[in-house]
Write an enzyme that holds these catalytic residues in place. Structure first.
Site, PDB file in Angstrom:
ATOM      1  NE  ARG A   9      -7.294   5.086   4.432  1.00 20.53           N
ATOM      2  CZ  ARG A   9      -6.395   5.651   5.218  1.00 20.53           C
ATOM      3  NH1 ARG A   9      -6.702   5.958   6.442  1.00 20.53           N
ATOM      4  NH2 ARG A   9      -5.189   5.921   4.788  1.00 20.53           N
TER       5      ARG A   9
ATOM      6  CE  LYS B 133      -2.473   2.807   3.361  1.00 18.73           C
ATOM      7  NZ  LYS B 133      -1.515   3.448   4.257  1.00 18.73           N
ATOM      8  CG  ASN B 134       2.087   2.945   3.502  1.00 13.86           C
ATOM      9  OD1 ASN B 134       0.972   3.343   3.165  1.00 13.86           O
ATOM     10  ND2 ASN B 134       2.405   2.699   4.763  1.00 13.86           N
TER      11      ASN B 134
ATOM     12  CG  ASP C  73       2.462   1.727   9.430  1.00 11.43           C
ATOM     13  OD1 ASP C  73       2.166   2.608  10.267  1.00 11.43           O
ATOM     14  OD2 ASP C  73       2.760   1.998   8.249  1.00 11.43           O
TER      15      ASP C  73
ATOM     16  NE  ARG D 181      -0.288  10.747   9.907  1.00  8.32           N
ATOM     17  CZ  ARG D 181      -0.630   9.729   9.131  1.00  8.32           C
ATOM     18  NH1 ARG D 181      -1.830   9.208   9.228  1.00  8.32           N
ATOM     19  NH2 ARG D 181       0.222   9.235   8.261  1.00  8.32           N
TER      20      ARG D 181
ATOM     21  CB  CYS E 194      -4.693   6.652   9.672  1.00  7.74           C
ATOM     22  SG  CYS E 194      -5.516   5.183   9.065  1.00  7.74           S
TER      23      CYS E 194
HETATM   24  C1  EPZ Z   1       3.979   6.978   6.461  1.00  5.51           C
HETATM   25  O1  EPZ Z   1       3.318   8.112   7.000  1.00  5.51           O
HETATM   26  C2  EPZ Z   1       2.927   5.914   6.358  1.00  5.51           C
HETATM   27  N1  EPZ Z   1       1.848   6.395   5.509  1.00  5.51           N
HETATM   28  C3  EPZ Z   1       2.405   5.558   7.739  1.00  5.51           C
HETATM   29  O2  EPZ Z   1       1.585   4.420   7.576  1.00  5.51           O
HETATM   30  C4  EPZ Z   1       3.557   5.169   8.655  1.00  5.51           C
HETATM   31  O3  EPZ Z   1       3.078   5.008   9.967  1.00  5.51           O
HETATM   32  C5  EPZ Z   1       4.636   6.227   8.641  1.00  5.51           C
HETATM   33  O4  EPZ Z   1       5.038   6.532   7.293  1.00  5.51           O
HETATM   34  C6  EPZ Z   1       5.897   5.809   9.393  1.00  5.51           C
HETATM   35  O5  EPZ Z   1       6.410   4.625   8.858  1.00  5.51           O
HETATM   36  C7  EPZ Z   1       1.968   6.393   4.190  1.00  5.51           C
HETATM   37  O6  EPZ Z   1       2.960   5.944   3.642  1.00  5.51           O
HETATM   38  C8  EPZ Z   1       0.828   6.932   3.408  1.00  5.51           C
HETATM   39  P1  EPZ Z   1       6.374  10.051   8.521  1.00  5.51           P
HETATM   40  P2  EPZ Z   1       4.058   9.513   6.975  1.00  5.51           P
HETATM   41  O7  EPZ Z   1       6.439  11.319   7.767  1.00  5.51           O
HETATM   42  O8  EPZ Z   1       4.932   9.565   5.782  1.00  5.51           O
HETATM   43  C9  EPZ Z   1       6.927  13.268  12.036  1.00  5.51           C
HETATM   44  C10 EPZ Z   1      -0.342   3.129   7.669  1.00  5.51           C
HETATM   45  O9  EPZ Z   1      -0.935   2.626   8.639  1.00  5.51           O
HETATM   46  N2  EPZ Z   1       6.890  14.242  10.939  1.00  5.51           N
HETATM   47  O10 EPZ Z   1       7.430   9.037   8.309  1.00  5.51           O
HETATM   48  O11 EPZ Z   1       3.019  10.555   7.122  1.00  5.51           O
HETATM   49  C11 EPZ Z   1       5.576  12.616  12.252  1.00  5.51           C
HETATM   50  O12 EPZ Z   1       4.764  13.391  13.091  1.00  5.51           O
HETATM   51  C12 EPZ Z   1       0.168   4.541   7.749  1.00  5.51           C
HETATM   52  O13 EPZ Z   1      -0.138   2.542   6.594  1.00  5.51           O
HETATM   53  C13 EPZ Z   1       7.163  15.570  11.200  1.00  5.51           C
HETATM   54  O14 EPZ Z   1       7.407  15.965  12.343  1.00  5.51           O
HETATM   55  O15 EPZ Z   1       4.930   9.402   8.272  1.00  5.51           O
HETATM   56  C14 EPZ Z   1       5.980  11.288  12.835  1.00  5.51           C
HETATM   57  O16 EPZ Z   1       6.194  11.435  14.205  1.00  5.51           O
HETATM   58  C15 EPZ Z   1      -0.276   5.215   8.989  1.00  5.51           C
HETATM   59  N3  EPZ Z   1       7.143  16.447  10.153  1.00  5.51           N
HETATM   60  C16 EPZ Z   1       7.320  10.962  12.161  1.00  5.51           C
HETATM   61  O17 EPZ Z   1       7.795  12.208  11.654  1.00  5.51           O
HETATM   62  C17 EPZ Z   1       6.883  16.070   8.875  1.00  5.51           C
HETATM   63  O18 EPZ Z   1       6.897  16.924   7.984  1.00  5.51           O
HETATM   64  C18 EPZ Z   1       7.255   9.980  10.999  1.00  5.51           C
HETATM   65  O19 EPZ Z   1       6.269  10.399  10.071  1.00  5.51           O
HETATM   66  C19 EPZ Z   1       6.622  14.721   8.617  1.00  5.51           C
HETATM   67  C20 EPZ Z   1       6.628  13.832   9.667  1.00  5.51           C
END
Ligand code: EPZ
Length: 432
Positions: free
Chosen positions: A399, A22-23, A307, A123, A117
């Site tokens: 989803r 998915k991702n 995840d 987020r 989500c």
């Molecule tokens: C991706 O989300 C995945 N979603 C998430 O999976 C997954 O939990 C996550 O990566 C971590 O592996 C998709 O790929 C669509 P991040 P993403 O940016 O990219 C902080 C699922 O269940 N952060 O790696 O949005 C954030 O708050 C979903 O399949 C900032 O501070 O996650 C978090 O604490 C849910 N500023 C950490 O970084 C930013 O600009 C990691 O977030 C971006 C993120």
């Protein structure tokens, strides 16, 4: 609305084929916007997030042709707008990839703030925005993100991510693929889907080096051409089936996986006494005896994936002794714990830590899926609990999991999806 009815307490057995990730899919589909030509994407999971993204591309002027259920052809030669309306974009978090892709190809993007989500906290996408700005774009944030590249084309830049972000890494890669000059992302995320996106773009003519390490170099090229690419198997879908077998017992063969991607999950399950045997692109999971306690800390790849946190916590709820789970990525990803405790689990959450006192069994209940992976954890719990459980809000689960009902039934699970009216239950406590 649909709900799942699970009559649990029976071990799982048989074989299951793992779908495309998915991702990876939710990044690679928007990345087709960068290509001047026809891309054929294979092994696309049949999930609602993909359906929504394909609809968005069509609205922008792409020609989308489903060749068969898992292969799609996308032609973005005649995109007529870079404005992505709210109605579809708000349905999924990954709509933020449309910003990087549109900026990269057309130098402008107007995308409604992403939905998806919601773990109960914010987020942020500040690292994405910081990257685009470093590459010369002006970015205004409101109900819509409005971004414009200076002079109509992104410029290469050095970008250090303050947090390891999957989304920011992939979004910057997309914005940089057609930029003038070289972009270097430092402290980049290393998840398998990062490598998958880089492989996809490189096959279409991009020049990206270092994906899978924490420094990625993107040498901008003038255009990308069409081609065919197959998405990698879904690490989290595979991991979810592994935890289902661990919780319910039985013996299941996972087919079509990349075992290396599963190492972080395999290692934890083995510590708990689950047998995991790797052979080629298959994994055999077997659990007959009791589960042993262990500790889990979620971290960016190659650490244990966030995840998988709800699903592994559910298995630990059935292990002998006290386990500690520490969430190292998200601030608030334990909302599902209340639902598990209603099934008899004994879990105490303190900030980012969950203290799990193992119990001998879970009891059936009616529970809610608060988000995609929380919903998967509810299924894992319900499969292990002898008796009839009901899971509400399953639209979250759909989803991200292709045909989860069909796949589990083929493993001998007694699970069905039935329609119900939302009058029957109180409104969901959280909307993602
Ligand atoms: C991706 O989300 C995945 N979603 C998430 O999976 C997954 O939990 C996550 O990566 C971590 O592996 C998709 O790929 C669509 P991040 P993403 O940016 O990219 C902080 C699922 O269940 N952060 O790696 O949005 C954030 O708050 C979903 O399949 C900032 O501070 O996650 C978090 O604490 C849910 N500023 C950490 O970084 C930013 O600009 C990691 O977030 C971006 C993120």
């Amino acid at each position: 609305m649909q709900k799942y009815i699970v009559r649990g307490g029976r071990p799982l057995s048989g074989e299951v084929h793992i779908s495309g990730a998915k991702n990876a899919a939710v990044a690679i589909i928007p990345a087709a916007l960068l290509v001047d030509g026809v891309v054929r994407i294979e092994n696309v999971p049949q999930i609602s997030d993909v359906t929504v993204l394909l609809k968005i591309l069509e609205q922008l002027g792409a020609n989308v042709r489903l060749l068969n259920p898992t292969d799609v052809e996308i032609d973005c030669t005649h995109i007529h707008t870079t404005h992505v309306p709210q109605e579809l974009a708000h349905k999924l978090r990954a709509s933020y990839y449309l910003i990087g892709a549109l900026l990269g190809r057309f130098g402008s993007a107007e995308v409604s703030m992403p939905g998806g989500c919601n773990f109960g906290g914010v987020r942020p996408i500040d690292q994405h925005v910081k990257g685009f700005a470093a590459m010369g774009a002006t970015v205004r944030e409101g109900d819509f993100i409005v971004a414009n590249a200076e002079g109509g084309r992104m410029k290469g830049a050095n970008i250090y991510l303050d947090v390891v972000s999957v989304g920011a890494t992939m979004n910057i890669m997309m914005a940089a693929a057609l930029a003038e000059g070289t972009t270097i992302i430092e402290n980049a995320a290393k998840e398998p889907h990062i490598v998958d996106l880089a492989n996809f773009l490189n096959l279409m003519g991009a020049n990206i080096k270092g994906a899978g390490t924490d420094t990625i170099r993107i040498y901008g090229v003038d255009s990308l051409h069409g081609g065919a690419y197959a998405i990698i198997p879904d690490q989290i879908e595979a991991g979810t089936y592994m935890t289902a077998v661990a919780a319910a017992g039985g013996e299941v063969l996972l087919r079509g996986i990349i075992p290396k991607h599963m190492d972080c999950i395999t290692a934890k399950l083995q510590e708990m006494g689950v047998e995991v045997v790797e052979e080629g692109d298959t994994l055999l999971i077997r659990r007959s005896g009791p589960l042993a306690r262990t500790n889990v800390k979620t971290l960016p790849y190659p650490g244990f994936p966030t995840d998988m946190q709800p699903q592994i916590t559910t298995v630990l709820a059935l292990a002998q002794g006290t386990s500690i789970v520490t969430e190292g990525v998200w601030d608030n990803r334990y909302r599902y714990v209340g639902e598990l405790t209603r099934m008899g689990a004994q879990i105490r959450v303190e900030g980012r830590t969950a203290v799990v006192e193992g119990v001998s069994h879970l009891t059936p209940a009616t529970v809610q899926a608060f988000d995609l992976r929380a919903g998967a954890a509810m299924i894992v719990a319900a499969l292990a609990a002898t008796g009839t459980s009901e899971i509400l809000n399953v639209q979250y689960i759909e989803r991200g999991y292709e045909d989860i009902i069909g796949k589990l039934r083929s493993l001998g699970a007694d699970i069905e999806s039935v329609e119900y009216s939302d009058q029957e239950v109180a409104a969901p406590r959280q909307i993602g």
